[in-house]
Design an enzyme around this catalytic site. Sequence first.
Site, PDB file in Angstrom:
ATOM      1  N   ASP A 142      15.092 -32.521  75.615  1.00 60.28           N
ATOM      2  CA  ASP A 142      14.284 -31.301  75.630  1.00 60.28           C
ATOM      3  C   ASP A 142      13.086 -31.415  76.578  1.00 60.28           C
ATOM      4  OD1 ASP A 142      16.041 -30.307  73.732  1.00 60.28           O
ATOM      5  OD2 ASP A 142      14.796 -30.939  72.050  1.00 60.28           O
ATOM      6  N   GLU A 151      13.182 -20.420  80.608  1.00 60.32           N
ATOM      7  CA  GLU A 151      14.517 -19.984  80.989  1.00 60.32           C
ATOM      8  C   GLU A 151      14.771 -18.536  80.596  1.00 60.32           C
ATOM      9  OE1 GLU A 151      17.688 -23.503  80.734  1.00 60.32           O
ATOM     10  OE2 GLU A 151      16.502 -23.289  78.907  1.00 60.32           O
ATOM     11  N   ASP A 206      10.825 -25.254  76.915  1.00 59.35           N
ATOM     12  CA  ASP A 206      12.253 -25.224  76.593  1.00 59.35           C
ATOM     13  C   ASP A 206      12.393 -24.791  75.142  1.00 59.35           C
ATOM     14  OD1 ASP A 206      15.134 -25.976  77.034  1.00 59.35           O
ATOM     15  OD2 ASP A 206      14.654 -27.398  75.434  1.00 59.35           O
TER      16      ASP A 206
END
Length: 212
Positions: free
Chosen positions: A192, A110, A24
């Site tokens: 996170d 992502e 992340d």
Amino acid sequence: MFLFYVKNVTRHVFKSNNRSCGIDLGVSRFVTINTGKIIQFPQQNKIAQLNNRIRRLQRKLSKKEFGSKNYNKIKKKIAQTYEKRHNILDYHFYKIAQRLTEKYQVICMETLNIKGMLKNSRLSKSIQEKSWHMFTKIIEQKAYEHGRKLIHINQWYPSSKTCNNCQYYNEDLTLNNRTWTCTQCGNKHDRDINAAKNIHHEGLKKIKQNHY
């Protein structure tokens, strides 16, 4: 699956393993891995100094006559400072990417909607200075060089707001909430790390569904 072409690169494929991770990217923490490991933004103080210098020079430039000797002199200094900043980040980003691709066969992350994020006036400056786009491109290059899989998760997947244990969706979670407790299963989450775990899970699911 992404296509990434690198000129004049000799591929050195690492030995295959069964390790995978989810990462992340964030503002306060640069990289958070699903294992709980956190990688801070490299040379943070030095980069902050260079960013401040760029802003000061840009203010000076705005007061100079376009095309004048002083204008061109300041413009050159800005370009040199940008180059210095880029070189520092390039060096450290490659080191981080090298470590990740050496350790993990599969890396899940992502697909960041950076243009959309920059519309947030509170975060746009921090996002630009973290150079996420530059880092993700370097990760892509290293994954290609070393024969690793890089799995991109849909940018709209709510990785932060979803409980990685029971998949409960916390619609009330805000950017200010760094930790939260799931009202369904009771698990307490670091924002996170929870996001990284969800990204990891989604990436492995995409592999099982033969999307990669």
